[in-house]
Design an enzyme around this catalytic site. Sequence first.
Site, short mmCIF file in Angstrom:
data_model
loop_
_atom_site.label_atom_id
_atom_site.label_comp_id
_atom_site.label_asym_id
_atom_site.label_seq_id
_atom_site.Cartn_x
_atom_site.Cartn_y
_atom_site.Cartn_z
N ASN A 150 1.06 -6.84 -7.84
CA ASN A 150 -0.02 -7.53 -6.51
C ASN A 150 -1.20 -7.88 -7.07
O ASN A 150 -1.52 -8.70 -6.65
CB ASN A 150 -0.06 -6.75 -5.45
N GLU A 248 -1.06 6.39 -7.43
CA GLU A 248 -1.22 5.73 -6.21
C GLU A 248 0.12 4.35 -6.07
O GLU A 248 0.15 3.48 -6.94
CB GLU A 248 -1.79 4.33 -6.82
N CYS A 282 -2.54 -3.44 -1.35
CA CYS A 282 -2.08 -1.92 -0.65
C CYS A 282 -2.90 -1.14 0.14
O CYS A 282 -3.06 -0.59 0.84
CB CYS A 282 -2.04 -0.84 -1.53
N GLU A 461 -8.41 7.13 -8.51
CA GLU A 461 -8.67 6.81 -9.61
C GLU A 461 -10.34 6.02 -9.90
O GLU A 461 -10.78 6.86 -8.56
CB GLU A 461 -7.93 5.66 -10.12
P1 NAD Z 1 7.17 -0.97 -7.48
O1 NAD Z 1 7.57 0.58 -7.53
O2 NAD Z 1 9.05 -1.42 -7.76
O3 NAD Z 1 6.39 -1.39 -8.98
C1 NAD Z 1 5.49 -0.69 -9.36
C2 NAD Z 1 6.04 -0.17 -11.22
O4 NAD Z 1 6.88 0.42 -11.22
C3 NAD Z 1 6.42 -1.75 -11.68
O5 NAD Z 1 6.00 -1.70 -13.30
C4 NAD Z 1 7.72 -1.08 -11.87
O6 NAD Z 1 8.93 -2.37 -13.17
C5 NAD Z 1 7.75 0.45 -12.22
N1 NAD Z 1 9.09 1.00 -12.18
C6 NAD Z 1 10.15 0.83 -11.17
N2 NAD Z 1 11.08 1.56 -11.19
C7 NAD Z 1 10.39 3.15 -11.99
C8 NAD Z 1 11.44 3.74 -12.31
N3 NAD Z 1 12.21 4.37 -12.45
N4 NAD Z 1 10.29 4.47 -13.56
C9 NAD Z 1 9.10 4.33 -14.23
N5 NAD Z 1 8.83 2.74 -13.67
C10 NAD Z 1 9.39 2.18 -12.57
O7 NAD Z 1 6.02 -0.91 -6.91
P2 NAD Z 1 5.35 -2.63 -6.50
O8 NAD Z 1 6.83 -3.52 -6.09
O9 NAD Z 1 5.82 -3.17 -8.37
O10 NAD Z 1 4.38 -2.55 -6.02
C11 NAD Z 1 3.95 -2.87 -4.30
C12 NAD Z 1 3.43 -1.17 -4.05
O11 NAD Z 1 2.61 -1.21 -4.67
C13 NAD Z 1 3.72 -1.36 -2.57
O12 NAD Z 1 4.29 -0.20 -1.87
C14 NAD Z 1 2.46 -1.22 -3.03
O13 NAD Z 1 1.29 -0.32 -1.95
C15 NAD Z 1 1.70 -0.62 -3.80
N6 NAD Z 1 0.58 -0.36 -4.73
C16 NAD Z 1 -0.18 0.65 -4.44
C17 NAD Z 1 -2.01 0.26 -4.69
C18 NAD Z 1 -2.97 2.06 -4.62
O14 NAD Z 1 -3.76 1.60 -5.24
N7 NAD Z 1 -1.98 2.53 -3.71
C19 NAD Z 1 -2.65 -0.71 -5.50
C20 NAD Z 1 -1.29 -1.66 -5.56
C21 NAD Z 1 0.09 -1.38 -5.33
#
Ligand code: NAD
Length: 480
Positions: A150, A248, A282, A461
């Site tokens: 995002n 996060e 998020c 963070e």
């Molecule tokens: P996601 O969990 O699908 O992917 C995030 C990252 O994790 C990607 O790089 C992905 O390739 C990797 N990943 C996926 N499966 C994995 C595994 N089994 N092992 C290791 N890495 C793996 O999330 P997304 O769809 O990319 O992002 C959206 C989500 O992120 C939403 O839930 C959003 O709320 C959250 N988010 C949180 C914050 C925060 O600061 N809390 C900030 C931005 C986004």
Amino acid sequence: MKYIENYINGEFCAPASGEYLDNIEPATGNVYSKIPESDKSDLEQAVQAAEKAFPKWSAMSTEDRSRLMHKLADAVEAAGDQLAKAEAIDNGKPVAFAKAVDSYRASANIRFFANACTQFSSESHNMGETGVNYTLRDPIGVVGTISPWNFPLYLFTWKVAPALASGNTVVAKPSEVTPMTAYLFSKICHDVGIPKGVINILHGSGPNIGQLLVEHKKIKAISFTGGTATGKKLAATAAPMFKKLSLELGGKNPTLVFADCDFDRTVNEVVRSAFSNQGQICLCGSRIYIERSIYDKFKHAFIEKVKQLKIGDPLEKATQHGALVSKPHMKKVLSYVELAQQEGGTVLTGGKQVTLDGRCEYGFFVEPTVIEGLTLNCRTNQEEIFGPVCTIQPFDSDEEALSLANGTDYGLATSIWSNNLTRCHSLAKQLDFGIVWINSWLLRDLRTPFGGMKSSGVGREGGEEAMRFFTEPKNVCIKY
Ligand code: NAD
């Protein structure tokens, strides 16, 4: 067709497997580049390079490390327009937003931690006449970072910068959905002379290279931002290995609007908090609670503003609302609009996919959507949608507002809109969220602890918190 490359030991390389994934431009639906599908052997090379680079990088004076990171921040800042355009193409977000938010923050993150490492200090504990303790905070070694789509470069640098500033070497995995700016960043690192092996960037899918990264014995800490379900998987892998882990995760953030708010300003800001980045932040406020006495007035003003958001080609400067990041994500978001209606909700505005003319005809655009008539416990109000969809609901008292706000498994961020400071402080204390904004939203000071409670994450963070996460404290006790 552009082929993105991994960055290992200061060199750009194809994945060992020779396998690539498609990279799709969300505004058009077209494949416009290819992403390495990295595997174990790429990871092994990256970890070896990072291990080899660690002694020199960690021993470098903070002044020299800071100087180099400032140089990197300058170069990222100078590339701001190029990075913003790349982000808009890769992610679907409006280019003006990408310039003001994504590009700006990428260089600001690096600059912030370039300064932070020169100010970082540790504690000492005096035992009077008996002795003294002091704490050493040394870099951990090789650390891994995993970031989402995002805010691709913004969140990538939010992790990599403190990891490097505190003397670690890094293996970083950006999201496979939006890999382009991390690739451009690797070129910038190369150009400014970040020593080889200090930062290594591996592209590929999460369950494959992401999982391998978490499993690797020599990677001592993982800083992860992404979905809650993915965070759970990571924790299950990393916990038995006793890795340091920062998570996060997702959010389902409430916005509390009171009758005594500054009305016009609040309407504008609540629109921004619900729909910035197409609701894919998020921190977006997706459950909007409005005091009953102003409910109708607020609802009408809010919907008027939402309807004015200009949906369009992300590359056009006037666009305020771009494409969602992918087709599966668009389908997921639209399925929640359908679910909301099945659950008894009424769509007040939006709710549909948008078909634009011209080059964006097949893009993944969804109208900003406002839904009314749902209660707290339905799935629409409990699950993270992560798109341009919000619900509105009236409340009658501070107690009710508080219990609605706290009534999900998530605890990332909330905002309160009221001119009654006593109420604001009292609610802030009782709200179970890592971040409480009062009469503001997404106002950031990079020194503050950033992160969520409950299912929104573990750890914080930002500022000192990040420097502490990326160092290992060691107490040294001296008896006089
Ligand atoms: P996601 O969990 O699908 O992917 C995030 C990252 O994790 C990607 O790089 C992905 O390739 C990797 N990943 C996926 N499966 C994995 C595994 N089994 N092992 C290791 N890495 C793996 O999330 P997304 O769809 O990319 O992002 C959206 C989500 O992120 C939403 O839930 C959003 O709320 C959250 N988010 C949180 C914050 C925060 O600061 N809390 C900030 C931005 C986004």
